[in-house]
Write an enzyme that holds these catalytic residues in place. Structure first.
Site, mmCIF file in Angstrom:
data_model
loop_
_atom_site.group_PDB
_atom_site.id
_atom_site.type_symbol
_atom_site.label_atom_id
_atom_site.label_comp_id
_atom_site.label_asym_id
_atom_site.label_seq_id
_atom_site.Cartn_x
_atom_site.Cartn_y
_atom_site.Cartn_z
ATOM 1 N N ASP A 14 -3.655 -2.324 4.922
ATOM 2 C CA ASP A 14 -4.343 -1.024 5.230
ATOM 3 C C ASP A 14 -4.184 -0.192 3.740
ATOM 4 O O ASP A 14 -3.780 1.153 3.908
ATOM 5 C CB ASP A 14 -3.200 -0.073 6.215
ATOM 6 C CG ASP A 14 -3.092 -0.938 7.472
ATOM 7 O OD1 ASP A 14 -3.807 -1.829 7.908
ATOM 8 O OD2 ASP A 14 -1.724 -1.099 7.920
ATOM 9 N N GLU A 194 -10.182 1.944 14.998
ATOM 10 C CA GLU A 194 -9.101 2.320 14.289
ATOM 11 C C GLU A 194 -9.385 2.506 12.753
ATOM 12 O O GLU A 194 -10.540 2.064 12.412
ATOM 13 C CB GLU A 194 -7.834 1.348 14.420
ATOM 14 C CG GLU A 194 -7.947 -0.051 14.082
ATOM 15 C CD GLU A 194 -6.638 -0.857 14.270
ATOM 16 O OE1 GLU A 194 -5.775 -0.267 15.220
ATOM 17 O OE2 GLU A 194 -6.639 -1.743 13.618
#
Length: 315
Positions: A14, A194
């Protein structure tokens, strides 16, 4: 512009890189233990590899945000630094989902690796469900919040939502859904939208996002709207029917996603920052496998001003 070796930083999922007005690149990402927020900075992207790691916030031992600190992002909003992140009260799965909610911390120091970080609390969207992966962006004088959240009436783990912000830690309007898992490549393993990230260029607002399970099925999609359209109008957005970045068996890079955008050392080139794996044989839940590495590559553009993501690559 200097070449960037890939993977750039190992075992950081991420990934988020921002180049600030002070000339420094700042980096944060999910750490394998999911227990802290870590920042580093350097004058170049390549310099982030060996830059000192500074732990600016550590999860408490108990309470609503005491487990699974995921996907921090560092933003400079209204004269202060903010880190937006998600965390859960436990590792328990309820109704097939983790229990994450979204939070923010703030630091007024010009250098976010120094000074004091203040916990600003939960960012309440008005929907009390699993949510994560928040980012912010400014457009025409308005600050917007963009994130992923579960709707109990919609199949899957999460959809993408946007809302205006009243302050950098409070929403100023109701959530508006922009995208939900619907295409075959968005529902492999899990039904997921997402990890949104915003890029403004060529008269458009682009939102990249990630879909499917976090193994080799993970892939990236794209939404876009005209820069003069209302970002809060779902009809203003177009959704690409095919993924823009996905597993490349030829290069041995698997499950690229959860990206951010930054600018290259030349101050002009848009750089795509993402994580990916270098093997597919994951034992157990891929969430607990630490080998999602940070990659960086230049983004290319076609004749219509649309981004060309190409293929993930080891070089």
């Amino acid at each position: 512009m200097e070449d960037v070796l890939n993977p750039l930083i190992e075992q950081r999922a991420d990934p988020f890189i921002i180049r600030h007005s002070d000339g420094y690149y700042y980096f944060t990402a999910s750490v394998p233990l999911y227990d802290r927020i870590e920042l580093r900075r350097a004058k170049t992207i390549a310099g982030l590899v060996d830059a000192a790691k500074v732990n600016v916030w550590h999860k408490p031992d108990s309470g609503p945000y005491s487990e699974l600190v995921w996907a921090p992002e560092l933003h400079f909003n209204d004269g202060a630094w903010y880190v937006y992140f998600a965390a859960a009260p436990s590792r328990e799965i309820k109704h097939k989902l983790f229990q994450h909610r979204m939070y923010a911390i703030r630091n007024a120091n010009p250098n976010p690796l120094e000074g004091e970080w203040e916990f600003m609390g939960q960012i309440d969207t008005g929907i009390d469900t699993f949510c994560l992966d928040a980012t912010t962006f400014n457009h025409k004088g308005q600050l917007y919040y963009l994130w992923a959240q579960k709707d109990v009436a919609i199949e899957g783990n999460s959809n993408l939502y946007i809302a205006p912000m009243k302050t950098p830690w409070q929403l100023g309007g109701p959530p508006v859904m922009l995208s939900k898992p619907e295409f075959d490549w968005e529902i492999r393993g899990f039904w997921v939208n997402e990890g949104p990230s915003v890029l403004k260029k060529n008269g458009k607002i682009f939102i990249s996002y990630s879909a499917s399970a976090t193994d080799e099925n993970y892939a990236m999609g794209l939404l876009w709207a005209d820069e003069n359209a209302d970002p809060l109008d779902p009809a203003a957005w177009t959704k690409a029917p095919q993924p823009v970045l996905q597993t490349c068996y030829e290069h041995g890079v698997y499950g690229p996603g959860h990206n951010s955008f930054t600018v290259g050392d030349d101050g002009e080139t848009v750089m795509l920052v993402y994580h990916a794996r270098t093997y597919t044989e994951i034992i157990g839940d891929p969430l607990w496998n630490p080998d999602r590495h940070t990659y960086v590559k230049p983004l290319k553009w076609d004749g219509q001003g649309m981004p060309v993501f190409g293929k993930p690559s080891l070089a």
